[in-house]
Scaffold this motif. Structure first.
Motif, short mmCIF file in Angstrom:
data_model
loop_
_atom_site.label_atom_id
_atom_site.label_comp_id
_atom_site.label_asym_id
_atom_site.label_seq_id
_atom_site.Cartn_x
_atom_site.Cartn_y
_atom_site.Cartn_z
N SER A 1 0.84 -1.19 0.00
CA SER A 1 0.00 0.00 0.00
C SER A 1 0.88 1.24 0.00
N GLY A 2 2.06 1.13 0.59
CA GLY A 2 3.00 2.25 0.54
C GLY A 2 3.43 2.53 -0.88
N LEU A 3 3.72 1.49 -1.59
CA LEU A 3 4.14 1.65 -2.99
C LEU A 3 3.03 2.31 -3.80
N VAL A 4 1.83 1.85 -3.57
CA VAL A 4 0.69 2.42 -4.29
C VAL A 4 0.56 3.89 -3.92
N GLY A 5 0.69 4.16 -2.65
CA GLY A 5 0.57 5.55 -2.18
C GLY A 5 1.62 6.42 -2.80
N LEU A 6 2.81 5.91 -2.91
CA LEU A 6 3.88 6.73 -3.48
C LEU A 6 3.61 6.99 -4.95
N ALA A 7 3.09 5.98 -5.61
CA ALA A 7 2.77 6.18 -7.01
C ALA A 7 1.70 7.26 -7.14
N LEU A 8 0.78 7.27 -6.21
CA LEU A 8 -0.25 8.31 -6.21
C LEU A 8 0.39 9.67 -5.99
N LEU A 9 1.35 9.67 -5.08
CA LEU A 9 2.03 10.91 -4.76
C LEU A 9 2.75 11.46 -5.99
N ALA A 10 3.28 10.56 -6.79
CA ALA A 10 4.07 11.01 -7.93
C ALA A 10 3.23 11.75 -8.96
N CYS B 1 -0.99 11.77 -10.79
CA CYS B 1 -2.38 11.36 -10.64
C CYS B 1 -2.54 9.97 -11.23
N ASN B 2 -3.06 9.09 -10.44
CA ASN B 2 -3.50 7.80 -10.95
C ASN B 2 -2.40 7.08 -11.73
N LEU B 3 -1.22 7.03 -11.15
CA LEU B 3 -0.14 6.34 -11.85
C LEU B 3 -0.19 4.85 -11.58
N GLU B 4 -0.86 4.50 -10.51
CA GLU B 4 -0.93 3.09 -10.18
C GLU B 4 -2.19 2.53 -10.83
N ASN B 5 -2.08 1.42 -11.44
CA ASN B 5 -3.21 0.84 -12.14
C ASN B 5 -3.46 -0.56 -11.65
#
Lengths: 298, 918
Positions: free
Chosen positions: A8-17, A19-23
């Motif tokens: 979930s941290g990884l997903v969160g960081l992708a979000l931080l980077a 918008c909607n980078l995590e798919n």
């Protein structure tokens, strides 16, 4: 726990980077046809019983499965939602034939039921108790009308008796006074042997086994073997040791079940694969031979 | 006729000048037996069998008879033997014309600034003082001068050793510069301190120095006896924008080393990265044979090895977690660094302790001439580096730091979870270099990094790296020097959860290591360079501690006992050049490891898989008592044979041993992965690697082509039992099994190092397989199966196109086979229990990975006088927006299992970074 947080941290960081980078994309699993699942244990002096079910897809999930789905001409499978929450798929077009050591073929008829003593369900049953001697082989042939066929053979292991059971206390007193438990048997020298030693504690009946040990005789072939536990039993406990002597295939199956139990609950652990003892499908076919000893720790 | 002769002579001189500094290939050697042959006849035979033409006055040589036997001997060496006892001198120009004169030798080259009369240092300038560094006034002025070395000392007979340092215009030592005499193949490469020692025949010599990014430089010397000469190099401005990875251009073919990639920091800065920050580890991932563990992770696998099998050194101190922020940033500040070298196959004997590779990251020394700085402003991070001279140029200091402002950014984002999140890192690094005198130098490095994040959960993770090294370099004569290094590394992590007061707790882990290493290098002769030394390391690991937080916490405190161990090694290596074409390197490292008490160790029933159920007892070991000792040789051998001037073949064999293991049952490297020392149950990992390579340079060394193939066997590396618990497990031996591995592959590389278009194309075919088939544990029925790092096909293109001096563009293309995965295929009931039918371990693969990145670099103007030089980097990561799956996982939501593919960067990510230096 840490793994979920980590992802979930990884997903969160992708979000931080941005918008909607995590798919999250739906996984398309490799196509896999349902198989017959066979479970059959033979014991001397008992009527043979057998369970034949069908495996189901891992994905997608089936929401709100009805209590019973009736077989049709194209899918002759009975779907049953059991009170335990399990939904089993019982194929109704299966014929089962058991080949006795004499060569006689015994058909097992389709008669689904639940064993009141063990709570286990079965789908096929025989008519007469089995007689067997060590070294004999049984063969199983399970076929349905859709071209699926599961076969297997199982030999009758020699009876290996428990030579002795004993126990010893640790020399402490009061609540610290605890005993270990020692089971001793003699391994036949001429063969490669596989064992499962179960210890059941009557006081602690909620737990299936106080100890469940699987071992082979590579290091004690032809010698007597002493299986001992740590000091963990209380005075007054009643312990039953059950020593199964097994064929290699059934031993391997047992081992794989242990591994699967350990892998449960961790989606990132390497999953464990259950090693079947039958060919053409999933499941197990074995002859159980065991010796039992009970001992009260005084 | 005399005029014609004179004109021809001058033309010859000019021609040689034009041809000078070219890529001098090893000159053809002379083979033959001469017994009392007149000199004129000797000259004729030399001309007949080699390209050398001898020009001489017959009157001066008529009494000379030549008696010698030469076997593939360089002609200058033969001439020295022939003319040594006479009063004759010889000079050779670049076109193999040999001028033999009595009295003064012929000068075959004009000084660089010959046609600029004012300020010209005379060719008969006063000789440099013996055994003192020659303080070249400014580098460019030096080449025309003749340096007298060892004058006033007892004259050496035959050969003498020249030693010194190579530095750039800022006083920064130049690592990996090729220093050679007339025969480049007999050259030496400067070490990590920029030092060299070269044995040359006494007499008139031409010393050539070449290094990446610098103008080729030569020095004329008159070598009387052993002495010292420092050389300053002038930066090659046009080379600054090139993406060149290997050191000297010809080194690809001529160097004995194979499986080595040297990355210069200025090249690293050209490569587009996800957040615009120059990232050394991200560039390492683009090299053939190196594979990423997963997107957004700087964990890497080298030639099929595990992520823990790479030794990452920062000025010789080990960095255990070289990643920031889930691996999106590397732990190293690019402005601090000089270079990074990755050893994939021929690992020098002085390194040990890891199986697959050594990544040696070296910082710059700092500017010895003036105060300077550099920095950058990016979307998420900023960095600043300052440096300056110490004690009027005898040393330099360098300090740099980075920090994030992502916390601030998170608070601006919508969504409560994100606003409650925090993610940040910072690092600080300092370096001091100081020359006490010509023979003694001191270097000190300190490094600290800190990461902290809390993302949509109540758990706060943090981890820190702390590392330092102190080096004393001492020269014990012209041919021997030693380096004493003390290092310290600490890695620690913690995660705390305090949302629920009854479960509030913190889990902590830390690893500490301190070590001493001594390394000696002896330039025994022109043919032998010997390296020897030893090291010892002490580990202290606190493998886990669970602490309750607050009075209401019901968590029971737990502390696992400390682990201790001592790892020591001795090594000896010899680089031997039997002939100019053949070089050999043979080394032995012998390592010894002892796991030390106090410890209580469980004993298990023999022949059974270790588990709680098979414990038979416990054995206690006292403080300092060895509970397990392992030792063994680590062989290092390499050979190179030059098939021609531009083509060589190399082979190597490497054995390595590893006594510390990272425990991770995820494919990503996470900060909560523990490192565990070998003990009675966890055996040291051992690897053998054989490699063979062909290296060919084309188009005047501007294009390098290489093929390297390898085969690797790994023993005792750790695989995990299914469902193993690694965190806070006091008995890890019950969770792991010893596995065998084998990896093989071939790496093809074409690299263009100069010109408007530079870069490389590589393709790697590599397999990495595992087998778990011990007496007690099997995976996939004991058969070989693909490891997590098995990605057979991998292709990379890195290109940089320079439009002009100020604008350049870089493009990366990356393709690899998807990594293996185990998938659930079906489910069924057995014995009243729902079982999942899984594929065999790693039987399937996630979809293939490919990504294209693009970057534009815009340099500021090149005016000499300005406050600071600025540049902009505009980059787009994942230009095509490909949704590369990072992982496939299954999650139960509302009682139903769903499958997901997680793609981290599913869209193009543009970034802008402003960099400056002053």
């Amino acid at each position: 726990m840490k793994i979920y947080s980590w992802v979930s941290g990884l997903v969160g960081l992708a979000l931080l980077a941005g918008c909607n980078l995590e798919n999250e994309l739906d996984v398309v699993l490799p196509a896999y046809a349902n198989e017959l699942v066979v479970e059959c244990y033979l014991e001397a002096g008992t009527v043979p019983r057998l369970t034949v079910l069908e495996s189901g897809p891992y994905l997608p999930p089936t929401p709100d499965r009805p209590t019973i789905t009736l077989p049709t001409a194209t899918t002759p499978v009975l779907g049953v939602a059991l009170p335990s929450g399990q939904s089993v798929a019982v194929p109704v077009d299966v014929t089962v034939r058991l080949t006795l050591p004499s060569g006689q073929i015994v058909p097992l008829r389709f008669a689904p039921g639940i064993d009141p003593a063990t709570g286990k369900y079965f789908t096929h049953t025989g008519t007469a108790p089995l007689a067997m001697q060590a070294g004999q082989r049984f063969a199983l042939d399970v076929q349905d009308t859709r071209g699926r066929r599961v076969t297997g053979t199982a030999g009758v292991p020699t009876f290996v008796p428990i030579d002795s059971v004993r126990y010893g206390f640790n020399g402490l007193s009061g609540a610290d006074r605890q005993a270990n438990f020692i089971t001793r048997w003699t391994d036949p020298a001429a063969t490669a042997d596989y064992y499962r030693l179960l210890l059941n504690n009557r006081r602690d009946a909620l737990n299936d086994a106080a100890s469940d040990l699987a071992l082979d005789d590579r290091l004690f072939n032809g010698q007597s073997y002493t299986a001992l536990t740590t000091y963990r039993f209380d005075p007054g406990d009643t312990l039953t040791a059950t020593l199964f002597h097994m064929e290699p295939a059934y031993y391997s199956f047992q081992q794989s079940i242990r591994e699967a139990v350990r892998a449960t609950g961790n989606p990132f652990a390497q999953p464990a694969r259950i090693r079947n003892t039958v060919q053409g499908g999933l499941g197990v076919f074995a002859v159980l031979v065991a010796d039992r000893r009970t001992q009260i720790l005084r | 006729m005399p005029n014609l002769y004179r004109a021809a002579f001058v033309l010859a001189l000019l021609g040689s000048r034009l041809a000078s500094y070219g890529q001098a290939a090893p000159p053809p050697a002379l083979t033959g037996t001469f017994a009392g042959v007149p000199f004129a006849e000797f000259a004729r035979r030399v001309a007949a069998t080699t390209p050398y033409r001898l020009y001489f006055d017959p009157a001066e040589t008529d009494s000379l008879r030549v008696t010698l036997t030469a076997t593939a001997q360089p002609v200058p060496e033969v001439l020295r033997q022939v003319l040594g006892p006479t009063r004759l001198h010889f000079s050779i120009d670049d076109d193999y014309r040999v001028y033999i004169t009595a009295g003064e030798p012929v000068q075959t080259q004009l000084p660089d600034n010959f046609f600029q009369a004012p300020g010209l240092p005379p060719t008969d300038a006063p000789p440099a003082r013996p055994s003192r560094p020659v303080a070249a006034p400014r580098p460019a002025a030096a080449p025309g001068r003749v340096y007298e070395i060892g004058l006033g000392q007892a004259a050496a007979s035959g050969q003498a050793t020249l030693s010194g340092r190579v530095r750039d215009a800022k006083g920064e030592s130049v690592v990996g510069a090729l220093v050679s005499g007339e025969v480049p193949t007999n050259g030496v490469v400067t070490d990590q301190f920029g030092a060299y020692a070269l044995t040359l025949p006494v007499g008139r010599q031409r010393l050539q120095v070449r290094a990446l990014g610098f103008k080729n430089t030569a020095r004329l010397l008159n070598l009387h006896a052993s002495g010292r000469l420092d050389v300053d190099l002038e930066a090659d401005i046009t080379a600054l924008k090139e993406v060149v990875v290997e050191g000297d251009k010809a080194q690809n073919v001529t160097s004995l080393r194979m499986g080595v990639a040297k990355l210069a920091i200025k090249d690293i800065k050209q490569i587009p990265t996800v957040f615009g920050e120059a990232d050394i580890l991200r560039v390492v991932l683009l090299l053939p044979g190196v594979k990423s563990i997963g997107e957004g992770s700087t964990g890497f696998s080298v030639r099929g090895g595990g992520a823990d099998q790479n030794l990452v050194l920062y000025n010789d101190a080990v960095i255990y977690n070289p990643a920031h922020l889930f691996g999106f940033f590397s732990a190293f500040n690019a402005d601090m660094l000089k270079s990074a070298e990755l050893y994939k196959s021929t690992v020098p004997a002085r390194y040990g302790g890891r199986l697959s590779s050594v990544l040696d990251v070296v910082t710059r020394d700092g500017n010895r001439k003036q105060f300077a700085g550099a920095g950058g402003l990016g979307l998420l991070t900023s960095r600043l580096t300052l440096e300056g001279p110490l004690a009027s140029g005898k040393g330099a200091w360098l300090v740099g730091g980075r920090t994030t402002y992502s916390d601030w950014l998170l608070r601006q984002l919508p969504g409560r979870n994100l606003q409650n999140s925090a993610a940040g890192f910072s690092d600080l690094s300092g370096h001091l270099a100081y020359d006490l005198n010509d023979h003694n130098s001191l270097y000190a490095t300190a490094y600290y990094s800190r990461d902290r994040f809390r993302l949509a959960t109540d758990t706060v993770y943090s981890y820190q790296n702390l590392a330092g090294s102190l080096k004393w370099k001492h020269t014990l004569g012209d041919k021997l020097y030693g380096v004493l290094t003390g290092t310290f590394s600490r890695y620690q992590y913690a995660f705390r959860s305090d949302n629920n007061p009854t479960r509030a707790s913190e889990v902590g882990y830390n690893l500490n290591q301190g070590g001493v290493q001594v390394d000696f290098t002896k330039f025994a002769s022109t043919r032998h360079t010997i390296e020897f030394g030893g090291s010892t390391l002490r580990y202290f690991i606190n493998p886990g501690q669970l602490t309750a937080l607050g009075d209401n916490s019901l968590v029971v405190n737990q502390k696992l006992p400390q682990e201790q161990a001592q790892e020591s090694a001795l090594y000896l290596a010899d680089r031997f050049e039997p002939t100019p074409r053949l070089s050999l390197d043979a080394g032995l490292r012998y390592s010894l490891f002892s796991a030390l008490g106090p410890r209580e160790v469980r004993t298990y029933q023999p022949g059974l898989s270790r588990s709680e159920g098979t414990v038979t007892g416990r054995t206690s070991y006292g403080r300092g008592q060895a509970l397990a000792t392992y030792h063994g040789p680590e062989w290092r051998a390499a050979a190179k044979y030059m098939l021609s001037d531009k083509l060589s073949v190399k082979a190597s064999y490497n054995r390595s041993r590893q006594y510390i293991h990272q425990l991770t049952n995820t494919t990503v490297v996470s900060p909560t992965d523990n490192w565990k020392l070998s003990d009675g149950y966890i055996l040291p990992q051992v690897a053998d690697q054989f490699s063979l390579g062909f290296y060919r340079n084309l188009r005047s060394n501007s294009v390098e082509v290489s093929v390297e193939a390898y085969y690797k066997q790994l023993y005792n590396f750790l695989d995990y039992k299914d469902g193993a618990t690694l965190l806070l497990n006091p008995h890890l031996e019950t969770a792991v099994v010893n596995a065998r591995g084998r990896a093989y592959g071939a790496e093809f590389l074409v690299r263009k190092t100069t010109g408007q278009l530079t870069g490389w194309v590589s393709y790697t075919y590599a397999r990495s397989l595992v087998q778990v088939n011990t007496a007690t544990d099997q995976v996939n029925e004991g058969n070989w199966y693909p490891s997590n790092y098995d990605k057979p096909h991998d292709a990379t293109l890195v290109g940089n196109f320079r439009f002009n001096r100020r604008i350049s563009a870089s493009l990366n293309f990356n393709y690899s086979t998807g990594r293996p995965i185990t998938l659930p295929l079906s489910q069924y009931y057995l014995n009243n229990v729902l079982r999942v039918f899984y594929s065999e371990r790693n039987a399937y693969r996630v979809p293939d990975y490919y990504r294209v990145d693009l970057a534009f670099n815009l340099e500021g103007n090149h005016k000499i006088k300005k406050l600071a030089h600025g540049s902009w980097t505009l980059a787009i990561y994942n230009l095509l927006g490909r949704r590369n799956p990072y992982s496939i996982y299954f999650q139960a939501r509302q009682g139903q299992i769903n499958g997901y593919q997680l793609a981290i960067f599913g869209q193009p990510i543009p970034t802008v970074t402003y960099n400056f230096r002053f």
